[in-house]
Design a protein around this motif. Structure first.
Motif, mmCIF file in Angstrom:
data_model
loop_
_atom_site.group_PDB
_atom_site.id
_atom_site.type_symbol
_atom_site.label_atom_id
_atom_site.label_comp_id
_atom_site.label_asym_id
_atom_site.label_seq_id
_atom_site.Cartn_x
_atom_site.Cartn_y
_atom_site.Cartn_z
ATOM 1 N N LEU A 265 0.835 -1.196 0.000
ATOM 2 C CA LEU A 265 0.000 0.000 0.000
ATOM 3 C C LEU A 265 0.876 1.254 0.000
ATOM 4 O O LEU A 265 0.567 2.250 -0.657
ATOM 5 N N LYS A 286 -0.907 -4.287 1.634
ATOM 6 C CA LYS A 286 -2.289 -4.029 1.219
ATOM 7 C C LYS A 286 -3.249 -4.938 1.988
ATOM 8 O O LYS A 286 -4.358 -4.545 2.336
ATOM 9 N N THR A 373 -8.245 4.967 -0.011
ATOM 10 C CA THR A 373 -7.043 4.202 0.353
ATOM 11 C C THR A 373 -7.026 3.915 1.850
ATOM 12 O O THR A 373 -6.716 2.806 2.286
#
Length: 620
Positions: A265, A286, A373
């Motif tokens: 990420l 992630k 996100t």
């Protein structure tokens, strides 16, 4: 003498998933084998500097790859730590990772979803069976005399035989399946290494045969020449300047280093010079690792000293609540022979840990600037992050800023800053309600009181909340209070009941107290509820309760106050019920229904349903 062994059940499950094309990109098998070889070189590199028995060993760490297009084989060799018979059984016949069984039980049968899960697990060596129908491993452990060969077709069994091998290290030969024979080519191997393993810090040599033609026409002759090329950069990526690296470099290094097939990420790469000199490279994944909530989780951080690998299983390198972070710490100041005991008390490492924690929290704060996100991050790691509220006092305020909460007034989770910014001018505190179920919390009659004032309430439905919230007394000088507590409810300034009304309900209140004397502390009148009844919390020693939870001791239940809504038709009609047995049934049902709304369960469900059915039958 050949010894046959049966694979551990979990390995058979993994092999079955992989062999039947779970992965769409089979080429990662080479990345995994190279990564394992690099780890073996790391371990021996350290021992040649610290172990008296191995200090005189001639050691030039390298990985070499041969291929044979005719025989359809690829051979990968390292001169690292090597394995003995016991190691072969432990590493290639068994998965020692904690939680393997529970991890595999989560596999759904959906190939796409399971592929992502397997990526989190890290398949390592076994990925080679995606392309090979037979594998031979020949290995010799550094400092030992006997070498061993491990042979398997990946179909449930493997055998181990003594063999001859001159030097320490491991040689793996893959006999490729027909559909995967294209991997035995210079072009394929070079491309895979450039793509996935360019930043492995040891040289990777590719041995191949090159054809040369001399002369012309009828005199033209072909000669073959053996060649060796180094095909990787062989620089530790964390030692390369950030300006020289691209996003793809970081992503591919992360995949090679972590055995995770998803891009990270985010990452944070830091070089520090001055009183202390060190480099760190941390990645935020992630997806959550499968062992995130296990006490025996595997640390994701490797410690190096002057590029020499020291350890990858020290859980003290970062705070426990950042256990999802993967990365590298490389110190120039620690001694190479630093022991585990010294590591845990080392001031240099304590300073690196403190600075690294702040850097990682700052990077997470950067992620929070993008709502989508951050939602992905928070869904995976928000619960773990909360643990820092009671374990990391130094960074408590930073962690509070990163947390997100459900409320009774908004659909999406919000920060404490958003909550505080939207507080009405007369609101004195930030209110929260603890429970085990979000839907039950949203249905709590208590919220009716706060809604009447236009106040939002944070709804805390995770187990960790009962541990951490007692440690949080305020946010930006605004107190945090349990919305069910007497103190918080008095702060609302509601439920002012006149003397005549008190007298009117006195008989009913006394009857309720008599019937429920072992279950509640008191009965109070309310004119702000919409529900007929609600259970209200008494003040308790929250810190003591939290300490008991951390020690694994049961927290004694606190007797609560039953509030009754003087305006509700049910309560109005209860005053008129003359038959004491019927009145008792109604009161028990009301008390149990209040408990259901609060906790989602009651102590005596059978008694509750019997009374409910009896009353229904009577009414019908």
């Amino acid at each position: 003498m050949s010894k046959k062994h049966i694979f551990q059940t979990e390995i058979n499950q993994l092999l079955d998933l992989m062999i039947h094309s779970l992965y769409s990109n089979k080429e990662i098998f080479l990345r995994e084998l190279i990564s394992n070889a690099s780890d073996a070189l790391d371990k021996l590199n350290y021992l040649t500097l610290t172990d008296e028995k191995l200090k005189n060993l001639t050691f030039q760490p390298a990985i070499t790859i041969h291929f044979d297009e005719t025989k359809k084989t690829i051979t990968l060799e390292d001169n690292g730590i090597g394995m003995n018979e016991e190691d072969l059984i432990n590493h290639l016949g068994t998965i020692a990772k904690s939680g393997t069984k529970s991890f595999l039980s989560n596999l759904s049968g959906d190939k796409k979803k399971d592929s992502a899960l397997i990526g989190q697990f890290g398949v390592g060596f076994y990925s080679a069976f995606m392309v090979a129908d037979k594998i031979i491993v020949q290995t010799k452990k550094a400092g030992e005399n006997q070498a061993f060969a491990w042979i398997s077709d990946g179909k449930g069994e493997y055998e181990i035989n003594p063999c001859t091998k001159e030097s320490q290290g491991t040689q793996i030969t893959l006999y490729l399946k027909d559909e995967d024979k294209h991997f035995a080519s210079k072009w394929e191997i070079e491309n895979i290494i450039k793509k996935y393993s360019d930043h492995i810090q040891f040289p990777i040599f590719l041995h191949y045969t090159q054809s040369k033609f001399e002369g012309e026409g009828e005199n033209k002759k072909e000669t073959k020449e053996d060649k060796v090329d180094q095909v990787n950069n062989a620089k530790a990526i964390w030692k390369i300047s950030k300006n020289e690296l691209k996003d793809e470099d970081y992503k591919e290094f992360y995949k090679s280093f972590s055995h995770d097939n998803s891009d990270p990420l985010s990452w944070v790469h830091t070089k520090v010079e001055g009183n202390l000199e060190y480099t760190t490279l941390f990645f935020i994944p992630k997806n959550a690792p499968f062992d995130l909530y296990r006490v025996d989780y595997q640390s994701g951080v490797k410690l190096y000293v002057k590029r020499v690998f020291i350890t990858d299983d020290d859980k003290e390198l970062l705070p426990q609540y950042l256990r999802f972070v993967k990365g590298i710490i490389d110190s120039e100041d620690l001694p190479l022979n630093v022991s585990r005991e010294i590591l845990q008390q080392n001031k240099i490492l304590a300073n690196i840990k403190s600075a690294s924690t702040k850097k990682i929290l700052s990077e997470i704060a950067n992620l929070a600037k993008d709502e989508k996100t951050y939602k992905d991050f928070y869904d995976n790691f928000g619960k773990v992050l909360k643990e820092g509220l009671y374990s990391d006092y130094e960074n408590k305020d930073k962690i509070l800023e990163l947390l997100r909460f459900h409320t009774n007034t908004q659909d999406s989770m919000i920060s404490l800053k958003t909550y505080k910014d939207s507080m009405p001018s007369d609101q004195k505190s930030i209110y929260y309600l603890l429970g085990e179920n979000l839907d039950l919390l949203k249905a709590s009659p208590l919220l009716e009181k706060y809604a009447k004032k236009g106040y939002s309430v944070l709804l805390l439905n995770e187990e960790v909340d009962s541990f951490v919230m007692p440690n949080v007394s305020e946010y930006e000088k605004t107190p945090l209070k349990d919305a069910s507590s007497k103190n918080a409810l008095e702060e609302l300034g509601l439920d002012s009941i006149d003397e005549n009304t008190q007298k009117d309900f006195e008989s009913l209140c006394n009857t309720i107290k008599e019937i429920t004397k072992d279950q509640i502390k008191d009965v109070k009148l309310s004119n702000t509820l919409q529900s007929p009844v609600a259970l209200i919390g008494e003040e308790e020693n929250a810190m003591m309760a939290n300490l008991m939870r951390q020690m694994g001791q049961p927290v004694p239940p606190t007797q609560k106050i039953l509030e009754i809504n003087i305006n509700h038709p049910i309560i109005q009609k209860l005053k008129e019920v003359q038959d004491k047995a019927t009145l008792e049934d109604y009161i028990v049902l009301l008390l149990d229904s209040a408990a259901l709304l609060e906790k989602g369960s009651i102590q005596n469900a059978k008694n509750f349903t019997q009374k409910l059915f009896a009353l229904l039958e009577k009414q019908l």
